[in-house]
Design a protein around this motif. Sequence first.
Motif, PDB file in Angstrom:
ATOM      1  N   SER A  36      60.903  48.317  52.857  1.00  7.86           N
ATOM      2  CA  SER A  36      61.323  48.089  54.243  1.00  7.86           C
ATOM      3  C   SER A  36      60.529  46.954  54.865  1.00  7.86           C
ATOM      4  N   TYR A  37      59.217  46.956  54.660  1.00  9.99           N
ATOM      5  CA  TYR A  37      58.374  45.882  55.195  1.00  9.99           C
ATOM      6  C   TYR A  37      58.786  44.541  54.605  1.00  9.99           C
ATOM      7  N   GLU A  38      58.979  44.516  53.284  1.00  7.15           N
ATOM      8  CA  GLU A  38      59.315  43.263  52.617  1.00  7.15           C
ATOM      9  C   GLU A  38      60.672  42.731  53.068  1.00  7.15           C
ATOM     10  N   LEU A  39      61.626  43.623  53.296  1.00  8.10           N
ATOM     11  CA  LEU A  39      62.950  43.194  53.717  1.00  8.10           C
ATOM     12  C   LEU A  39      62.950  42.665  55.148  1.00  8.10           C
ATOM     13  N   HIS A  40      62.082  43.184  55.974  1.00 13.38           N
ATOM     14  CA  HIS A  40      62.050  42.765  57.364  1.00 13.38           C
ATOM     15  C   HIS A  40      60.996  41.691  57.641  1.00 13.38           C
ATOM     16  N   SER A  41      60.233  41.374  56.648  1.00 16.92           N
ATOM     17  CA  SER A  41      59.204  40.350  56.802  1.00 16.92           C
ATOM     18  C   SER A  41      59.857  38.965  56.849  1.00 16.92           C
ATOM     19  N   ASN A  42      59.364  38.114  57.712  1.00 21.48           N
ATOM     20  CA  ASN A  42      59.868  36.741  57.758  1.00 21.48           C
ATOM     21  C   ASN A  42      58.740  35.759  57.440  1.00 21.48           C
ATOM     22  N   VAL A  43      57.904  36.134  56.492  1.00 27.41           N
ATOM     23  CA  VAL A  43      56.754  35.309  56.124  1.00 27.41           C
ATOM     24  C   VAL A  43      57.195  33.930  55.644  1.00 27.41           C
ATOM     25  N   ALA A  44      58.346  33.831  54.981  1.00 24.58           N
ATOM     26  CA  ALA A  44      58.823  32.529  54.508  1.00 24.58           C
ATOM     27  C   ALA A  44      59.171  31.624  55.680  1.00 24.58           C
ATOM     28  N   GLU A  45      59.697  32.213  56.742  1.00 28.94           N
ATOM     29  CA  GLU A  45      60.027  31.417  57.929  1.00 28.94           C
ATOM     30  C   GLU A  45      58.770  31.014  58.687  1.00 28.94           C
ATOM     31  N   ARG A  46      57.811  31.939  58.782  1.00 27.86           N
ATOM     32  CA  ARG A  46      56.596  31.684  59.556  1.00 27.86           C
ATOM     33  C   ARG A  46      55.621  30.769  58.828  1.00 27.86           C
ATOM     34  N   ALA A  47      55.366  31.052  57.580  1.00 27.87           N
ATOM     35  CA  ALA A  47      54.292  30.360  56.853  1.00 27.87           C
ATOM     36  C   ALA A  47      54.799  29.338  55.849  1.00 27.87           C
ATOM     37  N   GLY A  48      56.087  29.324  55.597  1.00 26.30           N
ATOM     38  CA  GLY A  48      56.652  28.406  54.611  1.00 26.30           C
ATOM     39  C   GLY A  48      56.866  29.091  53.275  1.00 26.30           C
ATOM     40  N   LEU A  49      57.858  28.603  52.559  1.00 26.25           N
ATOM     41  CA  LEU A  49      58.225  29.221  51.286  1.00 26.25           C
ATOM     42  C   LEU A  49      57.114  29.161  50.235  1.00 26.25           C
ATOM     43  N   PRO A  50      56.419  28.052  50.051  1.00 24.73           N
ATOM     44  CA  PRO A  50      55.363  28.039  49.028  1.00 24.73           C
ATOM     45  C   PRO A  50      54.320  29.140  49.233  1.00 24.73           C
ATOM     46  N   PHE A  51      53.820  29.277  50.444  1.00 23.11           N
ATOM     47  CA  PHE A  51      52.839  30.327  50.728  1.00 23.11           C
ATOM     48  C   PHE A  51      53.443  31.707  50.505  1.00 23.11           C
ATOM     49  N   ALA A  52      54.659  31.906  50.977  1.00 23.26           N
ATOM     50  CA  ALA A  52      55.311  33.211  50.852  1.00 23.26           C
ATOM     51  C   ALA A  52      55.501  33.598  49.387  1.00 23.26           C
ATOM     52  N   LEU A  53      55.876  32.641  48.541  1.00 23.27           N
ATOM     53  CA  LEU A  53      56.070  32.946  47.119  1.00 23.27           C
ATOM     54  C   LEU A  53      54.744  33.240  46.424  1.00 23.27           C
ATOM     55  N   GLN A  54      53.704  32.525  46.807  1.00 31.22           N
ATOM     56  CA  GLN A  54      52.393  32.802  46.223  1.00 31.22           C
ATOM     57  C   GLN A  54      51.925  34.207  46.605  1.00 31.22           C
ATOM     58  N   ARG A  55      52.121  34.567  47.842  1.00 32.46           N
ATOM     59  CA  ARG A  55      51.743  35.907  48.304  1.00 32.46           C
ATOM     60  C   ARG A  55      52.583  36.984  47.604  1.00 32.46           C
ATOM     61  N   LEU A  56      53.880  36.743  47.530  1.00 36.68           N
ATOM     62  CA  LEU A  56      54.781  37.690  46.870  1.00 36.68           C
ATOM     63  C   LEU A  56      54.400  37.878  45.405  1.00 36.68           C
ATOM     64  N   SER A  57      54.119  36.785  44.722  1.00 33.93           N
ATOM     65  CA  SER A  57      53.763  36.889  43.304  1.00 33.93           C
ATOM     66  C   SER A  57      52.452  37.645  43.123  1.00 33.93           C
ATOM     67  N   GLY A  58      51.533  37.481  44.062  1.00 29.64           N
ATOM     68  CA  GLY A  58      50.278  38.240  44.004  1.00 29.64           C
ATOM     69  C   GLY A  58      50.526  39.724  44.121  1.00 29.64           C
ATOM     70  N   ASP A  59      51.442  40.103  45.010  1.00 30.59           N
ATOM     71  CA  ASP A  59      51.799  41.514  45.162  1.00 30.59           C
ATOM     72  C   ASP A  59      52.415  42.069  43.879  1.00 30.59           C
ATOM     73  N   TYR A  60      53.301  41.292  43.256  1.00 27.16           N
ATOM     74  CA  TYR A  60      53.960  41.759  42.038  1.00 27.16           C
ATOM     75  C   TYR A  60      53.033  41.713  40.836  1.00 27.16           C
ATOM     76  N   ARG A  61      52.118  40.750  40.828  1.00 26.00           N
ATOM     77  CA  ARG A  61      51.173  40.657  39.710  1.00 26.00           C
ATOM     78  C   ARG A  61      50.365  41.949  39.580  1.00 26.00           C
ATOM     79  N   ASP A  62      50.050  42.552  40.720  1.00 24.79           N
ATOM     80  CA  ASP A  62      49.299  43.816  40.719  1.00 24.79           C
ATOM     81  C   ASP A  62      50.113  44.967  40.134  1.00 24.79           C
ATOM     82  N   ARG A  63      51.434  44.883  40.219  1.00 22.62           N
ATOM     83  CA  ARG A  63      52.307  45.970  39.760  1.00 22.62           C
ATOM     84  C   ARG A  63      52.919  45.716  38.388  1.00 22.62           C
ATOM     85  N   PHE A  64      52.862  44.482  37.895  1.00 17.38           N
ATOM     86  CA  PHE A  64      53.531  44.093  36.656  1.00 17.38           C
ATOM     87  C   PHE A  64      52.534  44.121  35.509  1.00 17.38           C
ATOM     88  N   SER A  65      52.870  44.823  34.456  1.00 12.18           N
ATOM     89  CA  SER A  65      51.929  44.952  33.337  1.00 12.18           C
ATOM     90  C   SER A  65      51.984  43.758  32.387  1.00 12.18           C
TER      91      SER A  65
END
Length: 86
Positions: A11-40
């Motif tokens: 729900s948070y991720e779907l309603h987050s507008n981090v890409a609009e606020r901070a720009g796509l490069p930053f948003a993708l780096q942050r997103l990948s960090g979140d998934y890196r923690d969950r991906f084996s």
Amino acid sequence: ESAVEQVRTLSYELHSNVAERAGLPFALQRLSGDYRDRFSGNLRVQVDTSVRLPAATANVLYRIAQMALENALRHSQADQVSLALR
């Protein structure tokens, strides 16, 4: 992670507008960090930080990347995933 925590996170991720606020490069780096923690497996991310896009376009591309990573994590049984913004 419990089902309730997963729903809250999604729900948070779907309603987050981090890409609009901070720009796509930053948003993708942050997103990948979140998934890196969950991906084996190996999550490889290449982001060109000079990419500038209109906010609406950045938001759509962020959602596509988000769903691609989520699908790779949940359904693909992949041992390697690559995400690139050039």
